[in-house]
Structure formats: C-alpha cells, structure tokens
Write an enzyme that holds these catalytic residues in place. Structure first.
Site, PDB file in Angstrom:
ATOM      1  N   VAL A 231      76.337  55.502  70.137  1.00 21.41           N
ATOM      2  CA  VAL A 231      76.984  55.536  68.816  1.00 21.41           C
ATOM      3  C   VAL A 231      78.039  54.434  68.711  1.00 21.41           C
ATOM      4  O   VAL A 231      78.844  54.443  67.786  1.00 21.41           O
ATOM      5  CB  VAL A 231      77.651  56.912  68.534  1.00 21.41           C
ATOM      6  CG1 VAL A 231      76.613  57.983  68.306  1.00 21.41           C
ATOM      7  CG2 VAL A 231      78.628  57.311  69.627  1.00 21.41           C
ATOM      8  N   ARG A 233      78.153  50.291  69.444  1.00 22.86           N
ATOM      9  CA  ARG A 233      77.630  49.126  68.752  1.00 22.86           C
ATOM     10  C   ARG A 233      76.370  48.704  69.487  1.00 22.86           C
ATOM     11  O   ARG A 233      76.288  48.820  70.721  1.00 22.86           O
ATOM     12  CB  ARG A 233      78.627  47.955  68.774  1.00 22.86           C
ATOM     13  CG  ARG A 233      79.782  48.090  67.801  1.00 22.86           C
ATOM     14  CD  ARG A 233      79.342  47.979  66.340  1.00 22.86           C
ATOM     15  NE  ARG A 233      80.440  48.101  65.400  1.00 22.86           N
ATOM     16  CZ  ARG A 233      80.813  49.240  64.805  1.00 22.86           C
ATOM     17  NH1 ARG A 233      80.182  50.367  65.048  1.00 22.86           N
ATOM     18  NH2 ARG A 233      81.811  49.237  63.948  1.00 22.86           N
ATOM     19  N   ASP A 257      71.963  55.009  67.251  1.00 24.07           N
ATOM     20  CA  ASP A 257      72.503  54.948  65.888  1.00 24.07           C
ATOM     21  C   ASP A 257      72.863  53.515  65.514  1.00 24.07           C
ATOM     22  O   ASP A 257      73.083  53.221  64.341  1.00 24.07           O
ATOM     23  CB  ASP A 257      73.750  55.846  65.802  1.00 24.07           C
ATOM     24  CG  ASP A 257      74.298  55.935  64.387  1.00 24.07           C
ATOM     25  OD1 ASP A 257      73.496  56.145  63.455  1.00 24.07           O
ATOM     26  OD2 ASP A 257      75.523  55.787  64.202  1.00 24.07           O
ATOM     27  N   GLU A 262      71.195  44.709  62.713  1.00 18.38           N
ATOM     28  CA  GLU A 262      71.181  45.750  61.667  1.00 18.38           C
ATOM     29  C   GLU A 262      71.114  45.078  60.306  1.00 18.38           C
ATOM     30  O   GLU A 262      71.858  44.113  60.082  1.00 18.38           O
ATOM     31  CB  GLU A 262      72.427  46.620  61.757  1.00 18.38           C
ATOM     32  CG  GLU A 262      72.483  47.456  63.026  1.00 18.38           C
ATOM     33  CD  GLU A 262      73.709  48.373  63.093  1.00 18.38           C
ATOM     34  OE1 GLU A 262      74.435  48.476  62.089  1.00 18.38           O
ATOM     35  OE2 GLU A 262      73.920  48.973  64.146  1.00 18.38           O
ATOM     36  N   HIS A 281      72.759  53.714  61.612  1.00 17.26           N
ATOM     37  CA  HIS A 281      74.217  53.565  61.726  1.00 17.26           C
ATOM     38  C   HIS A 281      74.931  54.567  60.810  1.00 17.26           C
ATOM     39  O   HIS A 281      75.737  54.169  59.950  1.00 17.26           O
ATOM     40  CB  HIS A 281      74.622  52.127  61.373  1.00 17.26           C
ATOM     41  CG  HIS A 281      75.985  51.753  61.903  1.00 17.26           C
ATOM     42  ND1 HIS A 281      76.269  50.516  62.438  1.00 17.26           N
ATOM     43  CD2 HIS A 281      77.145  52.449  61.964  1.00 17.26           C
ATOM     44  CE1 HIS A 281      77.542  50.471  62.808  1.00 17.26           C
ATOM     45  NE2 HIS A 281      78.099  51.644  62.520  1.00 17.26           N
ATOM     46  N   SER A 283      76.009  57.894  62.115  1.00 17.63           N
ATOM     47  CA  SER A 283      76.555  59.046  62.846  1.00 17.63           C
ATOM     48  C   SER A 283      77.968  59.397  62.391  1.00 17.63           C
ATOM     49  O   SER A 283      78.457  60.492  62.662  1.00 17.63           O
ATOM     50  CB  SER A 283      76.546  58.771  64.351  1.00 17.63           C
ATOM     51  OG  SER A 283      77.323  57.639  64.648  1.00 17.63           O
ATOM     52  N   ALA A 284      78.625  58.464  61.688  1.00 22.67           N
ATOM     53  CA  ALA A 284      80.000  58.724  61.232  1.00 22.67           C
ATOM     54  C   ALA A 284      80.045  59.139  59.768  1.00 22.67           C
ATOM     55  O   ALA A 284      81.117  59.448  59.250  1.00 22.67           O
ATOM     56  CB  ALA A 284      80.838  57.457  61.401  1.00 22.67           C
TER      57      ALA A 284
HETATM   58  N1  LIG Z   1      78.188  54.560  64.821  1.00 30.30           N
HETATM   59  C1  LIG Z   1      79.231  54.587  64.030  1.00 30.30           C
HETATM   60  O1  LIG Z   1      79.130  54.829  62.845  1.00 30.30           O
HETATM   61  C2  LIG Z   1      80.579  54.357  64.599  1.00 30.30           C
HETATM   62  C3  LIG Z   1      80.736  53.548  65.675  1.00 30.30           C
HETATM   63  N2  LIG Z   1      81.966  53.375  66.254  1.00 30.30           N
HETATM   64  C4  LIG Z   1      82.048  52.502  67.417  1.00 30.30           C
HETATM   65  O2  LIG Z   1      82.544  53.242  68.505  1.00 30.30           O
HETATM   66  C5  LIG Z   1      83.612  52.545  69.111  1.00 30.30           C
HETATM   67  C6  LIG Z   1      84.603  53.559  69.626  1.00 30.30           C
HETATM   68  O3  LIG Z   1      85.181  54.231  68.525  1.00 30.30           O
HETATM   69  P1  LIG Z   1      86.508  55.098  68.716  1.00 30.30           P
HETATM   70  O4  LIG Z   1      86.290  56.154  69.700  1.00 30.30           O
HETATM   71  O5  LIG Z   1      86.974  55.456  67.375  1.00 30.30           O
HETATM   72  O6  LIG Z   1      87.465  53.986  69.322  1.00 30.30           O
HETATM   73  P2  LIG Z   1      88.842  54.137  70.082  1.00 30.30           P
HETATM   74  O7  LIG Z   1      89.598  52.900  69.813  1.00 30.30           O
HETATM   75  O8  LIG Z   1      89.474  55.438  69.808  1.00 30.30           O
HETATM   76  O9  LIG Z   1      88.394  54.154  71.619  1.00 30.30           O
HETATM   77  C7  LIG Z   1      87.816  53.108  72.269  1.00 30.30           C
HETATM   78  C8  LIG Z   1      87.914  53.424  73.753  1.00 30.30           C
HETATM   79  O10 LIG Z   1      87.070  52.530  74.443  1.00 30.30           O
HETATM   80  C9  LIG Z   1      87.676  52.292  75.684  1.00 30.30           C
HETATM   81  N3  LIG Z   1      87.183  51.055  76.255  1.00 30.30           N
HETATM   82  C10 LIG Z   1      87.518  49.783  75.951  1.00 30.30           C
HETATM   83  N4  LIG Z   1      86.826  48.938  76.736  1.00 30.30           N
HETATM   84  C11 LIG Z   1      86.054  49.716  77.554  1.00 30.30           C
HETATM   85  C12 LIG Z   1      85.125  49.433  78.586  1.00 30.30           C
HETATM   86  N5  LIG Z   1      84.854  48.185  78.981  1.00 30.30           N
HETATM   87  N6  LIG Z   1      84.513  50.479  79.187  1.00 30.30           N
HETATM   88  C13 LIG Z   1      84.776  51.746  78.829  1.00 30.30           C
HETATM   89  N7  LIG Z   1      85.666  52.072  77.861  1.00 30.30           N
HETATM   90  C14 LIG Z   1      86.284  51.058  77.246  1.00 30.30           C
HETATM   91  C15 LIG Z   1      89.158  52.248  75.430  1.00 30.30           C
HETATM   92  O11 LIG Z   1      89.856  52.589  76.591  1.00 30.30           O
HETATM   93  C16 LIG Z   1      89.317  53.276  74.320  1.00 30.30           C
HETATM   94  O12 LIG Z   1      89.731  54.488  74.875  1.00 30.30           O
HETATM   95  C17 LIG Z   1      84.175  51.633  68.007  1.00 30.30           C
HETATM   96  O13 LIG Z   1      84.757  50.479  68.558  1.00 30.30           O
HETATM   97  C18 LIG Z   1      82.965  51.321  67.182  1.00 30.30           C
HETATM   98  O14 LIG Z   1      82.366  50.151  67.648  1.00 30.30           O
HETATM   99  C19 LIG Z   1      83.061  54.023  65.786  1.00 30.30           C
HETATM  100  C20 LIG Z   1      82.975  54.833  64.697  1.00 30.30           C
HETATM  101  C21 LIG Z   1      81.737  55.024  63.990  1.00 30.30           C
HETATM  102  O1  LIG Z   2      83.794  53.085  62.088  1.00 34.68           O
HETATM  103  C1  LIG Z   2      82.916  52.343  62.570  1.00 34.68           C
HETATM  104  O2  LIG Z   2      83.130  51.556  63.499  1.00 34.68           O
HETATM  105  C2  LIG Z   2      81.580  52.413  62.025  1.00 34.68           C
HETATM  106  O3  LIG Z   2      80.667  51.855  62.571  1.00 34.68           O
HETATM  107  C3  LIG Z   2      81.391  53.215  60.801  1.00 34.68           C
HETATM  108  O4  LIG Z   2      80.101  53.210  60.341  1.00 34.68           O
END
Ligand SMILES: NC(=O)C1=CN([C@@H]2O[C@H](COP(=O)(O)OP(=O)(O)OC[C@H]3O[C@@H](n4cnc5c(N)ncnc54)[C@H](O)[C@@H]3O)[C@@H](O)[C@H]2O)C=CC1
Ligand SMILES: O=C(O)C(=O)CO
Length: 320
Positions: A231, A233, A257, A262, A281, A283-284
């Site tokens: 979920v 990138r 996802d 994309e 894409h 899941s959020a």
């Molecule tokens: N599929 C979707 O719709 C969504 C995708 N995302 C993706 O998920 C990612 C994470 O989202 P959140 O949890 O909100 O971010 P967040 O900022 O709360 O957490 C990111 C975490 O990743 C960790 N991290 C950084 N580099 C790392 C590495 N090399 N190995 C392991 N952990 C590492 C950090 O320590 C941090 O705790 C986002 O950056 C985004 O790309 C986020 C929201 C929605």
């Molecule tokens: O919040 C993100 O990073 C997302 O990918 C939302 O779709």
C-alpha cells in the site's frame, strides 16, 4: 491577506470550508493538472493545497516548485514523492499523514483474509454451484507479520494484527520500541527478516533509498507461503521481480494497490498474474477522506496565520 490555491478534483466544498474557517483569505481553485501552471503564474499563491489526484503522469510539479510557486505546499495525502527534490529552504511541504491509516489497515487485512480464507476458491465453487466440501482455511493467530515502514499506516496495521493474534515484527527509519510491535528493527536489517514472515506489508515512503527495496533478492528469501501487501508506492517494489516471483510460485499471493506506472497499463503482466489482486491506488479512499485530510490543512493554516510552527512538515530526505 493570504492567497491560497486549492488544487484538487473537488474544490467546491473545500473552498466553502475555508471561507467558513479562515475568512480573511483570498482563495482560488484549480481542478486540473493542465491549468495549474497558468493559474500559478497569474495568482501567485502563498499557499497551495495540492493533491496528486490523477496519478503522477502529468502532475504539474515544476509549476508548483517554480519561481511563482507557493512558499508552502500542503499535500492532501501522506506520500510526497511526486514533489521529490524540493528545496526545504524555498518551500515548506506538509502532509495529512495518518488520516487514512485506519482505512488502509482495513484494506491490508481484507486483502490478507481474501487469501487465507480462500475467497477466490469459494467464489469459484459458488459460481459453479458446486458443494465441494471444505476448502482449507489458514488461521492468522501465531503467524508472523513483517511491516516495512512503521509510521501511521504501519502502526494502524500492527494494532489490528495484534487483535488477530499475529506476532508483529517491522522496520522503520529510527527503530524504537512501540505498542503492538513485538520487534522493531532498523531499515537496513530488512533482508534478514523476510524468511520469518508469513505476511509482508509495505508501508514505507518512496525515496531514492527505498526504490526497489523489495527485489529479486528479497523474494528469494521469502517463504513460499508468504503473502505480500503493497500500500506504499509502486516504486518500493520491483514490478519485474514480482512478476517473476509470482510466475515461479516463489510466494503464495500479493495484494497490490500501487504500481510503478499508474494507471497500470492495459498490457502490463501484473493484470494477468494468478494469486494477485490489483486495486487502483484506492486503499486510502473513503467518502470522508478528502475533507478529513483538508481539515488537517485548515488547522495548519490557522497556525500559519498566527505565526506558529506548522505540524506535519515533511523532511525531503526522510520522506516523512
Ligand atoms: N495507497 C495509498 O493510497 C496510500 C499510500 N501511502 C504511502 O504509504 C507511505 C507511508 O504512509 P504513512 O504511514 O502515512 O507515512 P508516515 O510518514 O507516517 O510513516 C512512514 C514511515 O516509514 C518509515 N521509513 C522510512 N524509510 C524507511 C525504510 N527505508 N524502511 C522502513 N521504514 C522506513 C519511517 O520511519 C516512518 O515511520 C507514504 O509515504 C505513501 O507513499 C500513504 C497513504 C495512502
Ligand atoms: O496519501 C497518499 O500518499 C496516497 O497515496 C493517497 O492516495
């Protein structure tokens, strides 16, 4: 008066919310990628609330980060990789990380249960009106989940994993003990953890250091029964390695996802893989998500206007 640009595909409700909450703002809206550059040079916003709502292809990054661009870009999601390379001395980037974490955790478990309850098999039996008798279910209790990226999403997944009786291990940039996680490891220890995991969840940001973090070598260390859920990138996972791993039955299933390209092109091999689920894409995405994310921005805007420090500032090198 601050000039605020809302760049989103549903700006009407947002503009209204802004008018109610921050009345002394000059607000413009833009619902497309194509019109944004012109809008930025004409309006010269101080602040832009911008979301990557149509995928990365064509996202007007250069206009946002150009000389007429805002000093603050508030991203309406969590990931900021579409702005990669910004200069934090020239522009502040914030996000709405955490808003969608509970939804994404449900997506993760829905995906895992799809495989462990053999939903595809049950669906086939039903379509064929065939009472085949028991299909084997796989209980989650006692199994091990590896969460790659223990941030907002990873921790929401961990909380639910504990309720299912899973042993939870995970990685993060700065390892420190945390609730619901039995073992927190440093990100550089990832390779040594794959062989222990029944379920692997990817929830780390896309950075130069995390691109293709899950690759052929990673798959080679995974259990043949492992299920992977991405979920984060697409670029965090090497799509070609995934296709090879699924074709060779190196792991049992994958729920995806997010993808390196994309929208996922029609002729991409991933579409046709067995034991792989594909979602666009989303899941959020739930009905209230857009406005809940916007509210994080509105609260931050009040801080900005009061001269207080913003929350949710993203460090470009760390990605969070
Ligand atoms: N599929 C979707 O719709 C969504 C995708 N995302 C993706 O998920 C990612 C994470 O989202 P959140 O949890 O909100 O971010 P967040 O900022 O709360 O957490 C990111 C975490 O990743 C960790 N991290 C950084 N580099 C790392 C590495 N090399 N190995 C392991 N952990 C590492 C950090 O320590 C941090 O705790 C986002 O950056 C985004 O790309 C986020 C929201 C929605
Ligand atoms: O919040 C993100 O990073 C997302 O990918 C939302 O779709």
């Amino acid at each position: 008066m601050n000039r605020i640009l809302i760049h989103n595909n549903k700006t009407e409700e947002m503009a209204k919310r802004l008018a109610d909450s921050v009345p002394d703002a000059d607000v413009a809206t833009c619902e497309s990628y194509e019109d944004l550059p012109t809008m930025i040079s004409a309006f010269k916003p101080d602040v832009a609330y911008s979301i990557c709502f149509r995928g990365r292809a064509g996202f007007p990054r250069d206009a946002l980060l150009g000389p007429d661009g805002p000093k603050w870009i508030a991203v309406g999601g969590s990931g900021v990789d579409h702005l990669a390379g910004w200069d934090p001395d020239a522009v502040t980037v914030t996000n709405s990380a955490g808003v969608a974490a509970p939804m994404m955790a449900e997506y993760v478990f829905g995906s895992i249960l799809h495989f462990t309850l053999d939903m595809p098999g049950l669906q086939t039996d039903q379509e064929e009106r065939e009472w085949r008798g028991a299909r084997l279910m796989t209980p989650l209790a006692g199994k091990t989940m590896l969460i790659v990226g223990l941030g907002h999403t990873g921790q929401a997944v961990a909380a639910r994993a504990k309720a299912f009786g899973l042993h939870v291990i995970g990685t993060r940039a700065r390892p420190e003990p945390m609730e619901n996680v039995d073992e927190v490891h440093a990100s550089q220890d990832l390779q040594s953890l794959f062989h222990r995991a029944d379920f692997i969840v990817l929830s780390a940001p896309l950075l130069p250091t995390t691109r293709h973090m899950i690759n052929a070598r990673s798959f080679a260390s995974m259990k043949p029964t492992a299920i992977l859920v991405n979920v984060s990138r697409g670029g965090v996972l090497d799509d070609a390695a995934l296709v090879n791993a699924m074709r060779a039955n190196i792991i049992a299933g994958a729920a995806l996802d997010v993808f390196e390209t994309e929208p996922l092109p029609f002729d991409n091999h991933i579409w046709g893989l067995e034991n792989v689920t594909v979602s666009p894409h989303c899941s959020a995405v739930y009905a209230e998500w857009a406005m809940q994310s916007f509210d994080v921005f509105v609260e931050n805007l009040k801080r900005w206007q009061a001269g207080a420090r913003l929350t949710n500032i993203v460090d470009p090198a760390r990605g969070y």
